[in-house]
Design a protein around this motif. Structure first.
Motif, PDB file in Angstrom:
ATOM      1  N   THR A  48     -85.587 -45.221 -17.983  1.00 39.44           N
ATOM      2  CA  THR A  48     -84.186 -45.607 -17.843  1.00 39.44           C
ATOM      3  C   THR A  48     -83.280 -44.637 -18.587  1.00 39.44           C
ATOM      4  O   THR A  48     -82.249 -44.194 -18.066  1.00 39.44           O
ATOM      5  CB  THR A  48     -83.980 -47.034 -18.391  1.00 39.44           C
ATOM      6  OG1 THR A  48     -84.749 -47.936 -17.600  1.00 39.44           O
ATOM      7  CG2 THR A  48     -82.525 -47.438 -18.336  1.00 39.44           C
ATOM      8  N   GLY A  68     -78.862 -45.520 -10.100  1.00 41.75           N
ATOM      9  CA  GLY A  68     -78.403 -45.012 -11.389  1.00 41.75           C
ATOM     10  C   GLY A  68     -77.120 -45.666 -11.846  1.00 41.75           C
ATOM     11  O   GLY A  68     -77.013 -46.122 -12.983  1.00 41.75           O
ATOM     12  N   PHE A  69     -76.140 -45.748 -10.934  1.00 40.89           N
ATOM     13  CA  PHE A  69     -74.863 -46.297 -11.357  1.00 40.89           C
ATOM     14  C   PHE A  69     -74.944 -47.803 -11.638  1.00 40.89           C
ATOM     15  O   PHE A  69     -74.113 -48.332 -12.356  1.00 40.89           O
ATOM     16  CB  PHE A  69     -73.770 -46.005 -10.319  1.00 40.89           C
ATOM     17  CG  PHE A  69     -73.206 -44.627 -10.479  1.00 40.89           C
ATOM     18  CD1 PHE A  69     -72.326 -44.341 -11.510  1.00 40.89           C
ATOM     19  CD2 PHE A  69     -73.583 -43.597  -9.631  1.00 40.89           C
ATOM     20  CE1 PHE A  69     -71.825 -43.071 -11.691  1.00 40.89           C
ATOM     21  CE2 PHE A  69     -73.089 -42.319  -9.794  1.00 40.89           C
ATOM     22  CZ  PHE A  69     -72.209 -42.053 -10.830  1.00 40.89           C
ATOM     23  N   PHE A 123     -83.075 -41.224 -16.871  1.00 43.88           N
ATOM     24  CA  PHE A 123     -82.268 -41.372 -15.660  1.00 43.88           C
ATOM     25  C   PHE A 123     -80.777 -41.422 -16.010  1.00 43.88           C
ATOM     26  O   PHE A 123     -79.951 -40.697 -15.436  1.00 43.88           O
ATOM     27  CB  PHE A 123     -82.696 -42.659 -14.954  1.00 43.88           C
ATOM     28  CG  PHE A 123     -82.306 -42.728 -13.502  1.00 43.88           C
ATOM     29  CD1 PHE A 123     -81.536 -41.754 -12.895  1.00 43.88           C
ATOM     30  CD2 PHE A 123     -82.740 -43.802 -12.729  1.00 43.88           C
ATOM     31  CE1 PHE A 123     -81.197 -41.851 -11.559  1.00 43.88           C
ATOM     32  CE2 PHE A 123     -82.395 -43.896 -11.394  1.00 43.88           C
ATOM     33  CZ  PHE A 123     -81.626 -42.926 -10.811  1.00 43.88           C
ATOM     34  N   LEU A 124     -80.452 -42.255 -16.989  1.00 44.03           N
ATOM     35  CA  LEU A 124     -79.034 -42.407 -17.346  1.00 44.03           C
ATOM     36  C   LEU A 124     -78.473 -41.149 -17.983  1.00 44.03           C
ATOM     37  O   LEU A 124     -77.307 -40.808 -17.782  1.00 44.03           O
ATOM     38  CB  LEU A 124     -78.849 -43.603 -18.270  1.00 44.03           C
ATOM     39  CG  LEU A 124     -78.938 -44.956 -17.588  1.00 44.03           C
ATOM     40  CD1 LEU A 124     -78.811 -46.086 -18.596  1.00 44.03           C
ATOM     41  CD2 LEU A 124     -77.835 -45.088 -16.535  1.00 44.03           C
ATOM     42  N   LEU A 166     -77.565 -38.818 -15.410  1.00 48.02           N
ATOM     43  CA  LEU A 166     -76.423 -39.284 -14.639  1.00 48.02           C
ATOM     44  C   LEU A 166     -75.136 -39.267 -15.443  1.00 48.02           C
ATOM     45  O   LEU A 166     -74.050 -39.350 -14.885  1.00 48.02           O
ATOM     46  CB  LEU A 166     -76.710 -40.711 -14.167  1.00 48.02           C
ATOM     47  CG  LEU A 166     -76.021 -41.142 -12.899  1.00 48.02           C
ATOM     48  CD1 LEU A 166     -76.567 -40.393 -11.726  1.00 48.02           C
ATOM     49  CD2 LEU A 166     -76.206 -42.637 -12.699  1.00 48.02           C
ATOM     50  N   LEU A 188     -77.764 -49.216 -12.887  1.00 47.33           N
ATOM     51  CA  LEU A 188     -78.801 -49.437 -13.885  1.00 47.33           C
ATOM     52  C   LEU A 188     -78.271 -50.070 -15.180  1.00 47.33           C
ATOM     53  O   LEU A 188     -78.857 -51.039 -15.666  1.00 47.33           O
ATOM     54  CB  LEU A 188     -79.498 -48.092 -14.157  1.00 47.33           C
ATOM     55  CG  LEU A 188     -80.828 -48.105 -14.874  1.00 47.33           C
ATOM     56  CD1 LEU A 188     -81.769 -49.111 -14.274  1.00 47.33           C
ATOM     57  CD2 LEU A 188     -81.441 -46.708 -14.798  1.00 47.33           C
ATOM     58  N   PRO A 189     -77.177 -49.559 -15.745  1.00 47.40           N
ATOM     59  CA  PRO A 189     -76.686 -50.162 -16.985  1.00 47.40           C
ATOM     60  C   PRO A 189     -76.364 -51.639 -16.814  1.00 47.40           C
ATOM     61  O   PRO A 189     -76.737 -52.462 -17.653  1.00 47.40           O
ATOM     62  CB  PRO A 189     -75.404 -49.393 -17.301  1.00 47.40           C
ATOM     63  CG  PRO A 189     -75.387 -48.226 -16.417  1.00 47.40           C
ATOM     64  CD  PRO A 189     -76.372 -48.403 -15.329  1.00 47.40           C
TER      65      PRO A 189
END
Lengths: 310, 274
Positions: A34, B146-147, A37-38, A41, B149-150
């Protein structure tokens, strides 16, 4: 915290400690993908955007980047279209959020006072539809409703002898129309939050206020506003973040026009990057949007943590 | 509690009904247009109630544009699955594993949710172009996952926190690995919560427009991108727009009804409990 537990404590404490610290490898495997990935991004794009923003460069010819220092930023701050976008975004945030909170509070009070009627609660999913519907479609809906020729809005107005209104047709009206759409779309969101806040007030507090002879404005000031303050603040921050990325509705209704009257930040950056291929200027605009978001986010994160802990 | 209607309920009730009406009427009006032939759509005075057996608009939209509806579905489902596969273990670890910088890490993940997509747009475009992911559903799956995920991590954390710590501790003392604890203890107990998370990610991805607008050109165009092209410089295809809008809004509206009780927690990333 685990590391504060001393090993001389009772056996139970010791086993608790190994429970908390064991299998570091597995936990890393849970978290690492995670984070990678972040980072790809967020951190990498940020670095790359900053790089592009100090170059004169076309999206179609990235290898021919010429370093220009802060020129792009200086140009942006003297570009009336960009300043207009800043102004409009700020204006939208302030006015739409203010209206949303006021309307939402009134309706939320009405809803809460009707909570003994079961069927009224069933209406909740109906009024949530505007905020869950696809934003692009929201734009389409209002292009249709506010259409100068076949729009129902002007038809209804003509029925009461008013209008016709140039909804998206003149500079002031267009901005007001965009504002109305925003309020329409997001008042339900604010209302849900305020309702959650109001419902968390214990009824004996209302009872006590009534016994003490408190007027409605006392209840509002000393009981209701303090109880919903945290959650409304959260709503405000989330809505500011939304406004900074506001795009879909203006894209289909006005495209920033007429003239520059409804230009907003994200649309500006989008057009610079993907319509004029000015990756340098576009990235500088994106960096500015990002910096504003970071400032607001810093507050948001602290606030969310605090509400979470309560 | 008394369920009867009281006289002092009149004013609130009128307010609430007016609010509900205003909230749904504009959408409903466009939905009605989906059942009208072009002549009725542009008629003044308007045709209020269409003939609901007139389905030509839907037929036209579905036959001409179904590949893009499939694109939307594939990208959205793919992103939902990928986001959950990544988010659930991360959320589990952030809740149950104590390590230095845990809070800071959780905060950083949260702060990435606040990043405006436009700030990542050009870099994303450039990587995708280099990796051959432009105009590909894989690219959309990666970007959407991805966008979201948070959000997925944070909302999942709020559900995993509700799993009693004693159960996790007991499973650990029995000798379960963390993976087994996650799989056999936490997942079964937070199933409905995870369904809510998945639903939200699905809706957010399904509703997305701007990223798809510059990441796709022909093959991988999503349905919203196609709908936006119905408003051209020339004629505006209202009959297509209306029918397509009904199709596009169907999933989010249905989910709103089923997910009602999770929506507050969903729109606040789990910060407010439902």
């Amino acid at each position: 915290m685990a590391h504060a537990v001393s090993t001389t404590r009772a056996p139970h404490e010791a086993s608790r400690r190994s429970f908390l610290q064991g299998d570091r490898f597995q936990m890393t495997a849970f978290i690492a993908p995670t984070c990678i990935f972040l980072a790809l991004l967020t951190i990498w794009p940020f670095v790359y955007s900053v790089y592009l923003s100090v170059h004169s460069v076309k999206l179609t010819a990235l290898h021919r980047a010429v370093f220009v220092g802060f020129d792009n930023y200086i140009n942006l701050l003297s570009d009336s279209l960009f300043l207009r976008a800043m102004l409009n975004t700020g204006l939208l945030a302030v006015t739409s959020i203010t209206f949303e909170i006021v309307i939402a509070f009134v309706i939320a009070k009405a809803f809460v006072s009707l909570s003994h009627l079961k069927w009224v609660n069933g209406l909740r999913s109906l009024f949530m539809i505007p905020m869950m519907a696809t934003p692009l479609i929201v734009g389409m809906v209002f292009s249709y409703v506010f259409n100068p020729v076949l729009g129902i809005a002007n038809y209804l107005l003509s029925g009461i002898g008013a209008g016709p209104v140039a909804w998206f047709g003149d500079t002031t009206a267009a901005m007001i129309s965009i504002l109305l759409i925003n309020i329409w779309q997001w008042t339900p969101f604010m209302m849900l939050l305020i309702m959650a806040g109001l419902l968390s007030i214990r009824s004996d507090l209302y009872e006590a206020a009534r016994v003490d002879g408190a007027k409605w404005h006392h209840v509002l000031r000393f009981l209701e506003i303090p109880s919903i303050r945290g959650i409304v603040l959260l709503g405000i921050i989330l809505r500011i973040i939304d406004t900074l990325r506001f795009f879909d509705v203006v894209y289909v209704t006005t495209r920033g026009g007429p003239g520059d009257s409804t230009m907003v930040l994200t649309l500006y950056a989008y057009q610079q990057n993907f319509q004029f291929f000015q990756a340098g200027v576009g990235s500088a605009a994106a960096v500015i949007i990002l910096v504003i978001s970071i400032v607001i986010t810093t507050f948001a994160v602290k606030l969310l943590r605090r509400i979470e802990d309560e | 509690m008394n369920n009867a209607f009281r006289l002092r309920d009149v004013v609130p009730l009128v307010l609430v009904l007016a609010f509900v009406f205003i909230s749904i009427a504009p959408l409903l009006w466009l939905m009605l247009a989906a059942f009208k032939p072009t002549a009725e759509i542009i008629a003044v005075p308007p045709v209020w109630i269409p003939d609901f057996t007139y389905l030509q608009n839907f037929r036209d939209v579905l036959t001409q544009f179904w590949p893009f509806i499939v694109n939307s579905l594939v990208a959205t489902l793919g992103a939902t699955i990928l986001a959950l596969i990544l988010a659930v273990p991360t959320a589990f670890a952030l809740v149950n594993h104590r390590f230095r910088g845990r809070e800071a890490l959780a905060d950083w993940i949260l702060s990435t949710r606040m990043m405006p997509p436009i700030a990542a747009a050009v870099p994303l475009f450039v990587i995708f172009r280099g990796a051959g992911l432009l105009d590909s559903l894989w690219g959309l799956v990666i970007a959407y996952a991805g966008f979201n995920l948070p959000f997925a991590v944070w909302m999942t954390m709020s559900f995993i926190r509700r799993v009693p710590k004693e159960l996790i501790e007991a499973a650990r003392l029995e000798g379960c690995t963390w993976w087994q604890v996650l799989k056999d203890v936490v997942l079964p107990l937070s199933k409905s919560g995870l369904a809510a998370v998945a639903t939200f990610v699905f809706i957010f991805a399904w509703n997305e427009f701007m990223l798809a607008l510059f990441l796709t050109t022909r093959e991988a165009k999503t349905f919203p991108v196609v709908i936006s092209s119905f408003v051209g410089t020339g004629r505006v295809y209202w009959e297509y727009i209306a029918a397509a809008s009904v199709i596009q809004c169907l999933p989010p509206v249905l989910f709103t009804f089923f997910m009602q009780k999770h929506i507050v927690s969903g729109v606040t990333m789990g910060a407010v409990k439902d």
